[in-house]
Structure formats: C-alpha cells, structure tokens
Design an enzyme around this catalytic site. Structure first.
Site, PDB file in Angstrom:
ATOM      1  N   LYS A   1       0.874  -1.272   0.074  1.00  0.00           N
ATOM      2  CA  LYS A   1       0.101   0.005   0.116  1.00  0.00           C
ATOM      3  C   LYS A   1       0.776   1.150   0.025  1.00  0.00           C
ATOM      4  CE  LYS A   1      -1.872   3.044   2.078  1.00  0.00           C
ATOM      5  NZ  LYS A   1      -1.750   4.445   1.673  1.00  0.00           N
TER       6      LYS A   1
ATOM      7  N   GLU B   1       9.358   1.294  10.810  1.00  0.00           N
ATOM      8  CA  GLU B   1      10.500   2.199  10.574  1.00  0.00           C
ATOM      9  C   GLU B   1       9.684   3.648  10.701  1.00  0.00           C
ATOM     10  OE1 GLU B   1      13.858  -0.034   8.629  1.00  0.00           O
ATOM     11  OE2 GLU B   1      13.723   2.287   8.705  1.00  0.00           O
TER      12      GLU B   1
ATOM     13  N   CYS C   1      13.604  10.782   6.797  1.00  0.00           N
ATOM     14  CA  CYS C   1      13.697  10.118   8.303  1.00  0.00           C
ATOM     15  C   CYS C   1      15.071  10.263   8.802  1.00  0.00           C
ATOM     16  CB  CYS C   1      12.909   8.744   8.359  1.00  0.00           C
ATOM     17  SG  CYS C   1      13.840   7.521   6.998  1.00  0.00           S
TER      18      CYS C   1
ATOM     19  N   GLU D   1      10.461  16.333  15.020  1.00  0.00           N
ATOM     20  CA  GLU D   1      10.853  16.015  13.628  1.00  0.00           C
ATOM     21  C   GLU D   1       9.974  17.034  12.890  1.00  0.00           C
ATOM     22  OE1 GLU D   1       9.204  12.552  11.489  1.00  0.00           O
ATOM     23  OE2 GLU D   1      11.070  12.025  10.965  1.00  0.00           O
TER      24      GLU D   1
HETATM   25  P1  NAD Z   1       2.242   8.810   7.477  1.00  0.00           P
HETATM   26  O1  NAD Z   1       2.472   7.848   8.451  1.00  0.00           O
HETATM   27  O2  NAD Z   1       1.133   9.864   7.235  1.00  0.00           O
HETATM   28  O3  NAD Z   1       1.793   7.617   5.960  1.00  0.00           O
HETATM   29  C1  NAD Z   1       2.578   6.562   5.885  1.00  0.00           C
HETATM   30  C2  NAD Z   1       1.857   5.544   5.207  1.00  0.00           C
HETATM   31  O4  NAD Z   1       0.702   5.036   6.012  1.00  0.00           O
HETATM   32  C3  NAD Z   1       0.884   6.076   4.013  1.00  0.00           C
HETATM   33  O5  NAD Z   1       1.059   5.122   3.090  1.00  0.00           O
HETATM   34  C4  NAD Z   1      -0.346   6.356   4.407  1.00  0.00           C
HETATM   35  O6  NAD Z   1      -1.248   6.252   3.630  1.00  0.00           O
HETATM   36  C5  NAD Z   1      -0.292   5.296   5.622  1.00  0.00           C
HETATM   37  N1  NAD Z   1      -1.321   5.542   6.685  1.00  0.00           N
HETATM   38  C6  NAD Z   1      -1.695   6.487   7.193  1.00  0.00           C
HETATM   39  N2  NAD Z   1      -2.652   6.521   7.936  1.00  0.00           N
HETATM   40  C7  NAD Z   1      -2.919   5.081   8.172  1.00  0.00           C
HETATM   41  C8  NAD Z   1      -3.465   4.203   9.013  1.00  0.00           C
HETATM   42  N3  NAD Z   1      -4.423   4.834  10.060  1.00  0.00           N
HETATM   43  N4  NAD Z   1      -3.328   2.998   9.148  1.00  0.00           N
HETATM   44  C9  NAD Z   1      -2.449   2.308   8.242  1.00  0.00           C
HETATM   45  N5  NAD Z   1      -1.713   2.988   7.274  1.00  0.00           N
HETATM   46  C10 NAD Z   1      -2.118   4.477   7.252  1.00  0.00           C
HETATM   47  O7  NAD Z   1       3.773   9.317   7.113  1.00  0.00           O
HETATM   48  P2  NAD Z   1       4.096  10.395   5.661  1.00  0.00           P
HETATM   49  O8  NAD Z   1       3.485  11.785   5.892  1.00  0.00           O
HETATM   50  O9  NAD Z   1       3.687   9.470   4.298  1.00  0.00           O
HETATM   51  O10 NAD Z   1       5.565  10.077   5.754  1.00  0.00           O
HETATM   52  C11 NAD Z   1       6.451  10.959   6.802  1.00  0.00           C
HETATM   53  C12 NAD Z   1       6.479  10.253   8.062  1.00  0.00           C
HETATM   54  O11 NAD Z   1       7.392   8.888   7.709  1.00  0.00           O
HETATM   55  C13 NAD Z   1       7.707  11.183   8.805  1.00  0.00           C
HETATM   56  O12 NAD Z   1       7.297  10.882  10.131  1.00  0.00           O
HETATM   57  C14 NAD Z   1       9.014  10.142   8.427  1.00  0.00           C
HETATM   58  O13 NAD Z   1      10.170  10.177   9.450  1.00  0.00           O
HETATM   59  C15 NAD Z   1       8.458   8.754   8.341  1.00  0.00           C
HETATM   60  N6  NAD Z   1       9.370   7.899   7.695  1.00  0.00           N
HETATM   61  C16 NAD Z   1      10.263   7.026   8.203  1.00  0.00           C
HETATM   62  C17 NAD Z   1      11.137   6.400   7.610  1.00  0.00           C
HETATM   63  C18 NAD Z   1      12.087   5.418   8.125  1.00  0.00           C
HETATM   64  O14 NAD Z   1      12.541   4.635   7.599  1.00  0.00           O
HETATM   65  N7  NAD Z   1      12.077   5.324   9.532  1.00  0.00           N
HETATM   66  C19 NAD Z   1      11.358   6.657   6.181  1.00  0.00           C
HETATM   67  C20 NAD Z   1      10.572   7.534   5.517  1.00  0.00           C
HETATM   68  C21 NAD Z   1       9.839   8.176   6.316  1.00  0.00           C
END
Ligand code: NAD
Length: 500
Positions: free
Chosen positions: A188, A264, A298, A396
């Site tokens: 997804k 992650e 991240c 962050e």
């Molecule tokens: P997000 O948590 O909003 O979304 C990530 C994914 O989760 C998307 O595909 C989104 O559609 C899905 N999602 C959202 N709500 C959900 C729910 N209730 N249940 C299941 N899935 C759901 O994050 P983002 O805004 O896309 O990305 C930014 C964040 O991701 C930042 O906090 C960043 O630090 C983190 N990030 C971490 C890493 C890592 O490897 N640690 C890598 C990239 C991004």
C-alpha cells in the site's frame, strides 16, 4: 541560495493507473480516482484508484493463496534469485520511466531520483544472492539419541505500507528481501506517490514472479492502510511512516491477530561535530544532510551539535554553502532541492520556522517559503543558539530546517545527541578515533556515520532505536526479519519408552 527554472516536459494529460491484483492491473471502474497534482508544477500528473475494503480483501486472498500453495516459497532459492535478477535488469531498462513519474508525483530532484533508482537495482541484485544463501542451523551436540535442526520459514503474507518521501527506494529496501525470504506481499504505497510501486508490480510480473505473490492496493491510509493493518490474514506488517500512525498500527495488530510488525518511524538525528574534525567536510556533510530530499527524510541530520570552540567557524562555512544550494524545478538536472511533497507538510515546516523565531533561536540564514511562480518550495533555514527545550530541537520537522546547539565536553555532546525520543540515525565528525568510537558506542541510533552522512547500500541494515521503530530492513537482517524460526527435534534409534 540560487533558484533555477528550465522549461519542463510535463504530461499533457494525467497518466491513469490501475491497482495490481493477482498478476493483473485492475482499472478503477466505478471506484473514485485520486488525481495527483505535481508539487513542483501544480499540474495534474497521475490518476490512481481509491481501493475499497473489498479490494483489500481480494488482494490479501490472492497473496494468501499464493503463499499457501507454495508457488513462490516452494521454489528453490536459485529460482527465486533468477526472478530478482531479472527484475533488476528490467528496472534498469525502464529506469527513466520510473524516475519521471516519481519526480512529477513527489517533487524530488530528477538527478537524485536517478541515483535512488540505481541503488534499487543494487538491492534486487544483492537480495538475489541472499535468496540462495538463507539457511538455518543444526545441533549435533545433543547426544547420540537426538539431532536438532533449526529452519527458517517465510512468515507468510506481508502487508507493506510505505510513505511519500522515498516511494521507490523505501519499497526496494523491502520488496526484494521479502521476496528472497519466500513471503508474498500486499503493498500500500502513499496515496500521493503510488505510480512507481505500480510500475514495479508490472516489472516483477514480467520478470516471472508468479501471479498473486505481489499485489498493490492504492488509496488513503485511513481506509485502505487501516484495512490492511487490521486484516486477519496478514501475517506480518512492515510499516514505514510517522510515529503517530505507527502507534495506531501497533494497536490494530494487538486488536486483531497479533501480526508480526516491522516499524520504521520518525527521527531527529544529530550531527555531532568535534573541534578536531575537517570542518570543511563537516560543513558540506551537514548542508547535504539537511537539504537532501528537501529535509523530508527520516534520517535527515536536523540537529547540528558542535563543539563551542569551532561553532562560529562551522556556522560561517555552512552559511556560505547554503547560499550555493540550487533550489528549483525538480525536472531540471541541476536542481539539488526540489518541491515540498504535500501541502500539509509545507504548512508544518512553515509553522516550525515561525516557532523557531518565537522561541528565541537566532535565524542564521534562509527565508522559508519561495515563490518560483509554480509549485511549493521552501529554501533551507538554519537556526543558531538552539537549546534542548525548544520544539525545533525536539520535534521531527521533516523539512530543510537545521538547528545548531553547542557543547564543551564529549559527555555533553553525547547527552545532547541522546536527548530525543527518537534513535534512527546519527553522524559524528572527528579525526580522533577514540572520540569517534566513544560517540558511536554511546549515541543511541540504528544507523551511524563517521565523517560522512546519509550513505548506504544493500548490505547494511536499516532501522531505529527507541521510538524510531522495531526490527531491521535490508541486508541479510532484512531477509531474516521476514522469516520465523522452527526448531526440529529428531530422535535417532529406538525410543526410550515412558510407559513401561
Ligand atoms: P504517514 O504515517 O502519514 O503515512 C505513511 C503511510 O501510512 C502512507 O502510505 C499512508 O497512507 C499510510 N497510513 C496513514 N494512516 C494510516 C492508518 N491509519 N493505517 C494504516 N496506514 C496508514 O507518513 P508520511 O507523511 O507518508 O511520511 C512521513 C513520515 O514517515 C515521517 O514521520 C518520517 O519520519 C517517516 N518516515 C520514516 C522512515 C524510516 O525509515 N524510518 C522513512 C520514511 C519516512
């Protein structure tokens, strides 16, 4: 800071994708379509279906059937490796297509994305070797009557939820390793950046991956992601994204089938610079570490922690380099910092730039939002004189905002670096091996760089300490993560009877 803008070739009409089910692309049909507007240009670039809960059920059923009949896990490691190697070859052949759609959906600079997709090819090549070398253990020391074997078995159906900041890279830091283990997948992608995941599904199929082993459902996280997270037939969920959604994923797994989780999450990563560092190198690394991917990374090095005696000199070097960073059109080959990927993220970053000033930090350089006549851009911002109680030090921000704080002793440096809920990554800059090793040992972070930052490859694992997550991706560790261990006790010879 300089801005660049060259004529782009943008799509005349948005490209329409289907989602991917059981080896086939499925058109939207009566489902709603999400139109993605390029954050770098304000132009409609893709249209992607919003899947329903029934689509998630169908995708999980497809992945479950493919797992249960062993059409993938039952193959030899050599046969799985052949598919992964062929995939690497096909990604190379379709590289410019993947790069293009990723750039227009995400706003990342084109030269950077090309480098990332090149790295992804390496992931598939490396994981193909791991498919062949994955093995268990044996115990020949249990006495003459017993032999022990430990096998590794694939966990089963893996739900794979990814964010928008590295849509293809994060996908490829997982998919080849999951496939090497023998698991099947329902991916997804982020609703903002789904196209490269759908192209990969098509490539995997062409490379000979059996139908049903890779499925992709598209649409919002609150519905499609949530349904995947709660699904009873998903055996493991790999989630990459924000700490808040990570928490809801943990709750959902606990409420349903206790699926295994890989998480992650966020980071607030220190760049610790000692007085004996090569300051010119450190300045370059610090600027790269916060500007790369517009700071929407991240592992961005967002907290500079510098020894007081060299703080002014390093700050001046950083300011000088920041002025030369090229912010502009993501489709321009010369661009180093592209667009901010989502409107919500832009508002978050701008609110922290305001907070930094309100909290009393010194604005060293940067002006925030940039008007390039199109899209959504923020130039890098540096705050000096930042204390550990300020929100810009603690939260962050996920944007090009660097904080500078100072220390006098190694102990102080380590305490400041560890003064965060997160533990994803850290860098240390020192030419003294004792200092560098002591810092490396005592700073809590899953990824560490010494005299460099943000480098990596398919061999080394990724993952966080503390609230940055659970488990590891990539490398042999990433394959093992998607396996479970079975211990087999084999009696040799006649049984010693319990009932006389
Ligand atoms: P997000 O948590 O909003 O979304 C990530 C994914 O989760 C998307 O595909 C989104 O559609 C899905 N999602 C959202 N709500 C959900 C729910 N209730 N249940 C299941 N899935 C759901 O994050 P983002 O805004 O896309 O990305 C930014 C964040 O991701 C930042 O906090 C960043 O630090 C983190 N990030 C971490 C890493 C890592 O490897 N640690 C890598 C990239 C991004």
């Amino acid at each position: 800071m300089t801005s660049s803008s060259t004529p782009n070739t943008l799509p005349k009409a948005p490209r329409e994708f289907g989602f991917w089910l059981n080896g086939q692309s499925v058109d939207a049909g009566t489902r709603d379509l999400n139109t993605r507007i390029s954050p770098g240009h304000d132009v409609a670039v893709t249209r992607i279906p919003r899947c329903t809960a029934e689509d998630v059920d169908a995708a999980v059923a497809s992945a479950k059937a493919a797992f249960d009949d062993r059409r993938w896990s039952g193959l030899s490691g050599a046969d799985r490796a052949a598919v992964l190697l062929k995939t690497a070859e096909l990604i190379r052949a379709r590289m410019e297509e993947i790069v293009y759609w990723e750039v227009v959906e995400s706003g990342k600079p084109i030269s950077q994305v090309r480098g990332e997709v090149g790295g992804c090819i390496g992931m598939f090549e490396y994981a193909s070797g791991l498919a062949r070398s994955l093995h268990g253990d044996s115990f020949n020391n249990l006495g003459d009557g017993m032999f022990g074997i430990v096998t590794r078995e694939p966990v089963g159906v893996v739900g794979l939820i990814t964010p928008w900041n590295f849509p293809f890279l994060i996908l490829c830091e997982r998919v080849p390793y999951i496939l090497a283990s023998g698991c099947t997948i329902v991916a997804k992608p982020s609703e903002f950046t789904s196209s490269s995941t759908l192209i990969l599904a098509e490539i995997l199929s062409e490379a000979g991956l059996p139908d049903g082993v890779m499925n992709v459902v598209t649409g919002p996280g609150s519905t499609v992601g949530q349904a995947l997270t709660e699904h009873q037939h998903v055996d493991m969920l790999s989630f990459t994204g924000s700490t808040n959604v990570g928490r809801s994923v943990v709750n959902a797994a606990g409420k349903t089938n206790f699926k295994k989780l890989g998480l992650e999450l966020g980071g607030k990563n220190p760049q610790v610079v000692f007085a004996d560092a090569d300051l010119d190198d450190a300045a370059d690394g610090v600027v790269f570490g916060i500007c790369f991917n517009t700071g929407q990374c991240c592992v961005s090095g967002s907290r500079l922690i510098v020894e007081r005696s060299v703080a002014d000199k390093l700050t001046a070097l950083i300011k000088e380099k920041m002025a030369k960073v090229r912010v502009g059109d993501p489709l321009d080959e010369a661009t180093q910092v592209g667009a901010i990927t989502t409107d919500a993220q832009k508002q978050t970053i701008l609110s922290y730039i305001e907070k930094g000033q309100a909290e009393g930090a010194d604005l060293v350089c940067g002006q925030g939002a940039l008007d390039l006549g199109m899209g959504s851009y923020i130039g890098p911002v540096v705050f000096g004189n930042v204390s550990a109680d300020m929100s810009i030090f603690r939260d962050e921000i996920f944007g090009p905002v660097l904080t500078i704080s100072t220390f006098d002793t190694l102990e102080e440096a380590i305490a400041l670096a560890n003064d965060t809920d997160y533990g994803l990554a850290a860098s240390v800059w020192s030419k003294n091996i004792d200092t560098a090793l002591q810092a490396t040992r005592q700073i809590k972070a899953g990824r560490f760089w010494v005299n460099t930052t943000l480098s990596g490859g398919p061999e080394l694992p990724l993952g966080g300490f503390k609230q940055s997550g659970w488990g590891r991706e990539a490398g042999i560790y990433g394959v093992e993560e998607y396996t479970q261990i079975k211990s087999v006790h084999v009696e040799i010879g006649k049984r010693n009877h319990w009932v006389e």
